[in-house]
Write a protein that holds these residues in place. Structure first.
Motif, PDB file in Angstrom:
ATOM      1  N   ILE A  41       1.043  -1.174  -0.045  1.00  0.00           N
ATOM      2  CA  ILE A  41      -0.026  -0.017  -0.194  1.00  0.00           C
ATOM      3  C   ILE A  41       1.083   1.385  -0.137  1.00  0.00           C
ATOM      4  N   ILE A  42       2.041   1.287   0.863  1.00  0.00           N
ATOM      5  CA  ILE A  42       2.755   2.390   0.884  1.00  0.00           C
ATOM      6  C   ILE A  42       3.470   2.743  -0.376  1.00  0.00           C
ATOM      7  N   GLN A  43       4.062   1.341  -1.100  1.00  0.00           N
ATOM      8  CA  GLN A  43       4.491   1.465  -2.452  1.00  0.00           C
ATOM      9  C   GLN A  43       3.767   2.163  -3.356  1.00  0.00           C
ATOM     10  N   ASN A  44       2.365   1.933  -3.405  1.00  0.00           N
ATOM     11  CA  ASN A  44       1.527   2.044  -4.153  1.00  0.00           C
ATOM     12  C   ASN A  44       1.210   3.626  -4.007  1.00  0.00           C
ATOM     13  N   MET A  45       1.129   4.298  -2.691  1.00  0.00           N
ATOM     14  CA  MET A  45       0.913   5.428  -2.805  1.00  0.00           C
ATOM     15  C   MET A  45       2.228   6.305  -3.234  1.00  0.00           C
ATOM     16  N   ILE A  46       3.344   5.645  -2.894  1.00  0.00           N
ATOM     17  CA  ILE A  46       4.509   6.709  -3.382  1.00  0.00           C
ATOM     18  C   ILE A  46       4.635   6.663  -4.877  1.00  0.00           C
ATOM     19  N   GLU A  47       4.110   5.572  -5.440  1.00  0.00           N
ATOM     20  CA  GLU A  47       4.032   5.618  -7.148  1.00  0.00           C
ATOM     21  C   GLU A  47       3.133   6.530  -7.591  1.00  0.00           C
ATOM     22  N   LYS A  48       1.860   6.531  -6.916  1.00  0.00           N
ATOM     23  CA  LYS A  48       0.830   7.591  -7.212  1.00  0.00           C
ATOM     24  C   LYS A  48       1.412   9.038  -7.152  1.00  0.00           C
ATOM     25  N   ARG A  49       2.102   9.310  -6.179  1.00  0.00           N
ATOM     26  CA  ARG A  49       2.603  10.572  -5.880  1.00  0.00           C
ATOM     27  C   ARG A  49       3.592  11.223  -6.862  1.00  0.00           C
ATOM     28  N   LYS A  50       4.226   9.995  -7.392  1.00  0.00           N
ATOM     29  CA  LYS A  50       5.611  10.224  -8.230  1.00  0.00           C
ATOM     30  C   LYS A  50       4.585  10.675  -9.678  1.00  0.00           C
ATOM     31  N   LYS A  51       3.513  10.029  -9.978  1.00  0.00           N
ATOM     32  CA  LYS A  51       2.919   9.973 -11.201  1.00  0.00           C
ATOM     33  C   LYS A  51       2.103  11.484 -11.115  1.00  0.00           C
ATOM     34  N   GLY A  52       1.574  11.665 -10.066  1.00  0.00           N
ATOM     35  CA  GLY A  52       0.983  12.937  -9.699  1.00  0.00           C
ATOM     36  C   GLY A  52       1.974  14.109 -10.151  1.00  0.00           C
ATOM     37  N   LYS A  53       3.080  14.158  -9.389  1.00  0.00           N
ATOM     38  CA  LYS A  53       4.344  14.976  -9.434  1.00  0.00           C
ATOM     39  C   LYS A  53       4.797  15.215 -11.138  1.00  0.00           C
ATOM     40  N   HIS A  54       4.593  13.976 -11.994  1.00  0.00           N
ATOM     41  CA  HIS A  54       5.067  14.011 -13.083  1.00  0.00           C
ATOM     42  C   HIS A  54       4.131  14.699 -14.036  1.00  0.00           C
ATOM     43  N   LEU A  55       3.011  14.508 -13.646  1.00  0.00           N
ATOM     44  CA  LEU A  55       1.819  15.137 -14.520  1.00  0.00           C
ATOM     45  C   LEU A  55       1.782  16.599 -14.293  1.00  0.00           C
ATOM     46  N   GLU A  56       1.889  17.163 -12.892  1.00  0.00           N
ATOM     47  CA  GLU A  56       1.973  18.262 -12.647  1.00  0.00           C
ATOM     48  C   GLU A  56       3.073  19.259 -13.207  1.00  0.00           C
ATOM     49  N   ASN A  57       4.469  18.362 -13.346  1.00  0.00           N
ATOM     50  CA  ASN A  57       5.516  19.211 -14.070  1.00  0.00           C
ATOM     51  C   ASN A  57       5.150  19.144 -15.387  1.00  0.00           C
TER      52      ASN A  57
END
Length: 348
Positions: free
Chosen positions: A3-19
């Motif tokens: 679950i933690i790993q999944n949350m980290i991946e989602k944050r990375k994707k969100g940050k990438h989209l934001e950038n």
């Protein structure tokens, strides 16, 4: 742990989209401006749109777009201590933007279209190039094609399509009458040697010039003259087709491509429909003015005038090319176009 790993991946994707959204906003802002854009202006735009205010983050985005993605160009300051300017200046920039940010509709920006004009050597002051500008503005597929190819290259391919399809029968018919003439000539001019490479390749020949090509054939019977008459009639049809059909083939191809890709807009469909109508309207006016159809130049002029009317409506709506957007009234824009292209319009 999962679950933690999944949350980290989602944050990375969100940050990438934001950038990516931030970078896309920088590109769009540069494209919206005819000239180069200053860093303070870019910062103001990002603060307004994304609430991005950190100068280090903004510089990181700019340098990524410049050095890594090659979507923009840095314009160094004239004096030390002054912030840099940024711009999009060439087709390579546009290609990279298309690759990295496909959601940006490059053809909707005047700067993008003028880059193609400048690099490919098209002059907006020529009346046919105004049509081309509007076509690029309205067709995503056509614009994308011209990122990778020149109009002459694409038109050459369209000519091949015409000669393979609609022009094939006419070409064979033309050769049939020409071959008949040559066979008859061998019979009545036994001492005259015909080159095995004899061909008529020139374009836009008058009947007089066409017949001059056969001056070496000293004896010509009535049947031979008749074959030449038929050959010239078909030659003229092919010649006129080569002026008009390849352009239509090219446009229809990309209009259809826009439809297949769900990229077509109501304006695109209406424009090309109205443009086809221009010839019919011009012909009706010409028929009223000149029932004997003696002045063909006037017909061409009337076609241009009808096309300028259609173009003026698009210019009014899209506010480009900006050099002609002088009013919200399309009639005034039409008058401006007539004045700008008066050298192409014979009788105005």
């Amino acid at each position: 742990m999962f679950i933690i790993q999944n949350m980290i991946e989602k944050r990375k994707k969100g940050k990438h989209l934001e950038n990516k959204e931030t970078k896309a906003s920088i590109i769009e802002f540069i494209l919206e401006n005819k000239e180069k854009v200053s860093e303070p202006a870019i910062r103001g735009r990002l603060k307004e749109k994304h609430n991005v205010i950190d100068q280090g983050t903004i510089n990181k985005h700019l340098h990524s777009l410049w050095k890594e993605l090659k979507c923009i160009e840095r314009v160094p300051p004239i004096k030390q201590g002054i912030k840099s300017y940024w711009n999009i200046t060439n087709i390579e920039n546009l290609k990279n933007v298309k690759h990295e940010f496909p959601e940006i509709l490059l053809n909707s920006y005047e700067k993008s279209i003028m880059i193609i004009f400048n690099e490919r050597g098209y002059d907006i002051r020529k009346i046919e190039n105004l049509d081309f500008y509007i076509e690029l503005l309205l067709s995503v597929s056509l614009f994308d094609a011209f990122l990778g190819a020149d109009v002459y290259e694409l038109m050459g391919k369209s000519k091949k399509i015409y000669l393979r399809d609609g022009g094939d029968i006419k070409t064979k018919n033309y050769k049939y009458h020409l071959d008949n003439f040559l066979k008859m000539s061998e019979e009545v001019n036994p001492g005259y040697k015909i080159s095995p490479f004899f061909e008529i390749n020139r374009r836009h020949m008058s009947k007089e010039v066409f017949f001059k090509s056969f001056e070496g054939f000293q004896i010509k019977t009535d049947e031979m003259i008749k074959e030449l008459e038929e050959a010239y009639k078909i030659y003229k049809e092919i010649d006129e087709d080569l002026d008009n059909k390849p352009g239509k083939i090219l446009l229809e191809h990309f209009i259809n491509h826009d439809i297949y890709k769900d990229l077509e807009s109501p304006d695109e469909i209406k424009f090309f429909t109205d443009f086809k109508e221009c010839r019919r309207k011009a012909f009706n006016i010409w028929q009223e003015e000149d029932p004997n159809f003696k002045n063909f130049d006037r017909y061409i002029e009337l076609i241009h005038l009808e096309e300028l009317k259609v173009n003026s409506e698009i210019i009014q709506k899209y506010k480009q090319p900006s050099m002609f957007y002088i009013s919200e009234n399309p009639d005034l824009i039409y008058d401006e176009l007539k004045e700008a292209y008066k050298l192409s319009l014979i009788h105005i």
